[in-house]
Design an enzyme around this catalytic site. Structure first.
Site, PDB file in Angstrom:
ATOM      1  N   ARG A  36       0.839  -0.962   0.073  1.00 31.73           N
ATOM      2  CA  ARG A  36       0.099  -0.142   0.096  1.00 31.73           C
ATOM      3  C   ARG A  36       0.466   1.179  -0.089  1.00 31.73           C
ATOM      4  NH1 ARG A  36      -3.719  -2.101   4.999  1.00 31.73           N
ATOM      5  NH2 ARG A  36      -1.241  -3.145   5.218  1.00 31.73           N
ATOM      6  N   ASN A  56      -6.344  -4.250  16.886  1.00 30.12           N
ATOM      7  CA  ASN A  56      -5.952  -5.455  17.687  1.00 30.12           C
ATOM      8  C   ASN A  56      -4.176  -4.238  16.524  1.00 30.12           C
ATOM      9  OD1 ASN A  56      -3.400  -6.919  17.606  1.00 30.12           O
ATOM     10  ND2 ASN A  56      -4.154  -7.770  15.323  1.00 30.12           N
ATOM     11  N   LYS A 101      33.237  25.262   2.119  1.00 33.74           N
ATOM     12  CA  LYS A 101      33.526  23.919   1.442  1.00 33.74           C
ATOM     13  C   LYS A 101      35.345  23.451   2.437  1.00 33.74           C
ATOM     14  CE  LYS A 101      35.380  21.229  -0.759  1.00 33.74           C
ATOM     15  NZ  LYS A 101      36.230  20.961  -1.799  1.00 33.74           N
TER      16      LYS A 101
HETATM   17  C1  UD1 Z   1      -1.793  -6.393  11.245  1.00 33.36           C
HETATM   18  C2  UD1 Z   1      -2.998  -7.462  11.806  1.00 33.36           C
HETATM   19  C3  UD1 Z   1      -3.468  -6.691  11.969  1.00 33.36           C
HETATM   20  C4  UD1 Z   1      -3.546  -5.486  12.958  1.00 33.36           C
HETATM   21  C5  UD1 Z   1      -2.714  -4.276  12.125  1.00 33.36           C
HETATM   22  C6  UD1 Z   1      -1.964  -3.213  12.695  1.00 33.36           C
HETATM   23  C7  UD1 Z   1      -3.194  -9.800  11.054  1.00 33.36           C
HETATM   24  C8  UD1 Z   1      -2.788 -10.794   9.772  1.00 33.36           C
HETATM   25  N1  UD1 Z   1      -3.261  -8.673  10.712  1.00 33.36           N
HETATM   26  O1  UD1 Z   1      -2.335  -5.842   9.670  1.00 33.36           O
HETATM   27  O2  UD1 Z   1      -4.659  -7.490  12.553  1.00 33.36           O
HETATM   28  O3  UD1 Z   1      -4.817  -4.628  13.493  1.00 33.36           O
HETATM   29  O4  UD1 Z   1      -1.378  -4.984  11.931  1.00 33.36           O
HETATM   30  O5  UD1 Z   1      -1.089  -2.791  12.609  1.00 33.36           O
HETATM   31  O6  UD1 Z   1      -0.754  -9.357  11.008  1.00 33.36           O
HETATM   32  N2  UD1 Z   1       5.362  -8.949   8.168  1.00 33.36           N
HETATM   33  C9  UD1 Z   1       5.980 -10.108   7.819  1.00 33.36           C
HETATM   34  N3  UD1 Z   1       6.087 -10.985   6.893  1.00 33.36           N
HETATM   35  C10 UD1 Z   1       4.321 -11.321   6.456  1.00 33.36           C
HETATM   36  C11 UD1 Z   1       3.754 -10.382   6.566  1.00 33.36           C
HETATM   37  C12 UD1 Z   1       3.935  -9.088   6.882  1.00 33.36           C
HETATM   38  O7  UD1 Z   1       7.420  -9.618   8.326  1.00 33.36           O
HETATM   39  O8  UD1 Z   1       4.588 -12.564   5.193  1.00 33.36           O
HETATM   40  C13 UD1 Z   1       4.918  -7.898   8.363  1.00 33.36           C
HETATM   41  C14 UD1 Z   1       5.058  -6.242   8.053  1.00 33.36           C
HETATM   42  O9  UD1 Z   1       6.583  -6.418   7.360  1.00 33.36           O
HETATM   43  C15 UD1 Z   1       4.540  -5.563   8.546  1.00 33.36           C
HETATM   44  C16 UD1 Z   1       3.983  -6.939   9.930  1.00 33.36           C
HETATM   45  O10 UD1 Z   1       4.085  -7.270   9.831  1.00 33.36           O
HETATM   46  O11 UD1 Z   1       5.860  -4.722   9.317  1.00 33.36           O
HETATM   47  C17 UD1 Z   1       2.496  -6.307  10.143  1.00 33.36           C
HETATM   48  O12 UD1 Z   1       2.217  -6.737   8.701  1.00 33.36           O
HETATM   49  P1  UD1 Z   1       1.392  -5.793   7.254  1.00 33.36           P
HETATM   50  O13 UD1 Z   1       0.590  -6.665   6.551  1.00 33.36           O
HETATM   51  O14 UD1 Z   1       1.193  -4.393   7.837  1.00 33.36           O
HETATM   52  O15 UD1 Z   1      -0.514  -6.033   8.836  1.00 33.36           O
HETATM   53  P2  UD1 Z   1      -1.718  -5.495   8.726  1.00 33.36           P
HETATM   54  O16 UD1 Z   1      -2.417  -5.420   7.192  1.00 33.36           O
HETATM   55  O17 UD1 Z   1      -2.003  -3.939   9.131  1.00 33.36           O
HETATM   56 CA    CA Z   2       0.756  -2.544   8.996  1.00 33.68          CA
END
Ligand code: UD1
Ligand code: CA
Length: 483
Positions: free
Chosen positions: A22, A184, A367
């Protein structure tokens, strides 16, 4: 909540492997900058403050770059990097750490790389709640918060009695569940054994076909374990960054924190706190006044009683006490001692070093040059790769011609020298103490001390007596004393 006591049996896992679709960027989300530093570094710094046994960081997308950014600030012995080659969801990400916890029974605090403003004290309170919940502690404790607009976040679904039931992601939520305001934050404490047991049961039957960490709490409930909620009251602190609008909002929140600290704790005046941009690591002394539209970046230190006028950017520089920086200056990688006056429209860069009470005026570029106490270059000048003594005056339009097209060469100018207007100093060249150059001279040979040189190329016209005023000599050769 004191943070200094919670170190035993605590491990921290930071999730930072995702691309962050995003953000619409080629750069991994956690590397986008806030207050001048990569977002991930704030999370790591907060993790450090809790003094855990170890910090594990799950990396994947641009993992080498993320690792590099973290190791710029954290010692290698404190962090373990875990690769998640394919990013199949937050549950999958946590699962990559499984082997490090086999046979261990410890508290794992899970943090998100994209929730950068969380405070150590809040996490300490979460850990406390996790460890003391109903006397014997919980299997999982979720940090939650209520939001007026919960769009995008996973919602906390409670049962009829108000107890935690499950987390439902935005994309999987029913219309009714979407009305839930409690979300969450993506920050949790887990008992390690119970976490990995439950993770084995997580599937990917959801809207995104991902392995969600958010399924774990419900699995634990089903298995008869206790899941606690710790509701925080400051939504700003736990906000996640998912797109550039949120990044900009986060920057505003961070700026407010930084400026509030500088105003209330350090006694700095910001005439308009909303119109400045100050990096996280900047230090500013008491009674310094910062006008609107000033940017202060990097590891910059500014002393007490300074005035910094509008339109100025200062980066990685050290500025002493009672320094006045007039409008529209650019100061990078430089040092300015007490009582200097700079600008307007001056450019200091590449290790410019000004001793006390130096004056650098309009359209002067400095500089890699050291300027001695009380010396002045007031107008339209370039000083590069030079050393200049004390109480020397550099006339308007002076240029150190330091580059011959292939190499840079140094210029040395002594103490009490008067460089006449429009002097070209063709480096390498030296001008001795008390010497004078006439206006328009092109100096290609060293100028002996106490001598007056004029012309193109400049030749010695006269040896000046020690007590002789330079004024007449300068008038005689067509220059003015003060230019
Ligand atoms: C996640 C939570 C959501 C919460 C939100 C809060 C899940 C499924 N959902 O959603 O409930 O409200 O955070 O901010 O967990 N990441 C990895 N590997 C992956 C996927 C993600 O390391 O395979 C890391 C991302 O880099 C990021 C973090 O996990 O730092 C959260 O991932 P993101 O995709 O942003 O989750 P949200 O959709 O925000
Ligand atoms: Ca997130």
């Amino acid at each position: 909540m004191e943070v200094s006591h919670i170190q035993s049996n605590l491990n921290i896992l930071i999730l930072a492997a995702g691309l962050g679709t995003r953000m619409r960027s080629k750069v991994a989300k956690v590397l986008h900058r806030l207050g001048g530093r990569p977002m991930i570094n704030y999370v790591c710094q907060t993790a450090m403050a809790l003094m855990p046994e170890k910090i594990y960081v799950v990396i994947g997308y641009q993992g080498e770059e993320v690792k590099g950014a973290i190791l710029k600030e954290l010692d290698e012995s404190l962090v373990e990097f875990i690769w998640q080659e394919e990013q199949l969801g937050t549950g999958h990400a946590v699962n990559t750490a499984r082997k490090f916890f086999e046979g261990k029974d410890t508290t794992i605090l899970v943090l998100s790389g994209d929730v950068p403003l969380i405070r150590p004290t809040t996490l300490a309170a979460l850990i406390q709640k996790h460890r003391t919940h109903r006397g014997k502690g919980a299997a999982c404790t979720i940090l939650t918060v209520k939001l007026d607009d919960p769009t995008g976040y996973g919602r906390i679904v409670r049962d009829e009695t108000g107890l935690f039931s499950r987390i439902v992601e935005q994309r999987d939520a029913s219309e009714e569940e979407k009305q839930i305001k409690e979300i969450n934050t993506g920050i949790y404490c887990f008992n390690s054994t119970k976490l990995f047991e439950a993770l084995s049961k997580v599937g990917n039957e959801n809207a995104q076909k991902e392995y969600y960490l958010t399924d774990v709490p419900h699995i634990l409930i089903e298995a008869g374990e206790s899941v606690a909620l710790y509701q925080h009251n400051d939504p700003k602190e736990v906000a996640g960054v998912n797109n550039r609008m949120e990044l900009a909002e986060m920057e505003r929140i961070l700026q407010r924190r930084i400026i509030k600290r500088l105003m209330l704790d350090c006694g700095v005046t910001f005439i308009d706190p909303n119109a400045v941009y100050i990096n996280d690591e900047v230090l500013i002394g008491q009674d310094t006044i910062v006008y609107p539209n000033v940017i202060i970046e990097g590891k910059t230190e500014i002393g007490e009683g300074c005035i910094i006028r509008s339109g100025t950017r200062i980066s990685n520089s050290k500025i002493g006490k009672d320094v006045e920086i007039l409008d529209n200056c650019l100061i990078v990688d430089s040092e300015i001692a007490d009582g200097c006056v700079i600008g307007p429209m001056a450019h200091l860069r590449g290790k410019a070093k000004l001793k006390q009470k130096v004056k650098i005026g309009n359209f002067v570029e400095v500089k890699n040059t050291t300027i001695g106490e009380g010396s002045k270059a007031s107008h339209l000048t370039y000083l590069g790769d030079a050393t200049i003594g004390t109480n020397t005056n550099i006339g308007a339009g002076t240029i150190t011609c330091n580059y011959d097209g292939k190499q840079k060469h140094p210029t040395h100018i002594g103490d009490n020298v008067k460089i006449g207007s429009d002097t070209m100093l063709v480096a390498p060249v030296k001008v001795g103490d008390n010497a004078v150059t006439g206006a328009g001279s092109v100096v290609i040979e060293d100028v002996p001390p106490n001598s007056l040189v004029v012309g193109v190329p400049a030749k010695v016209k006269k040896i000046l007596k020690q007590e002789e005023s330079n004024a007449e000599e300068l008038v005689e050769t067509g220059s003015k004393k003060e230019v």
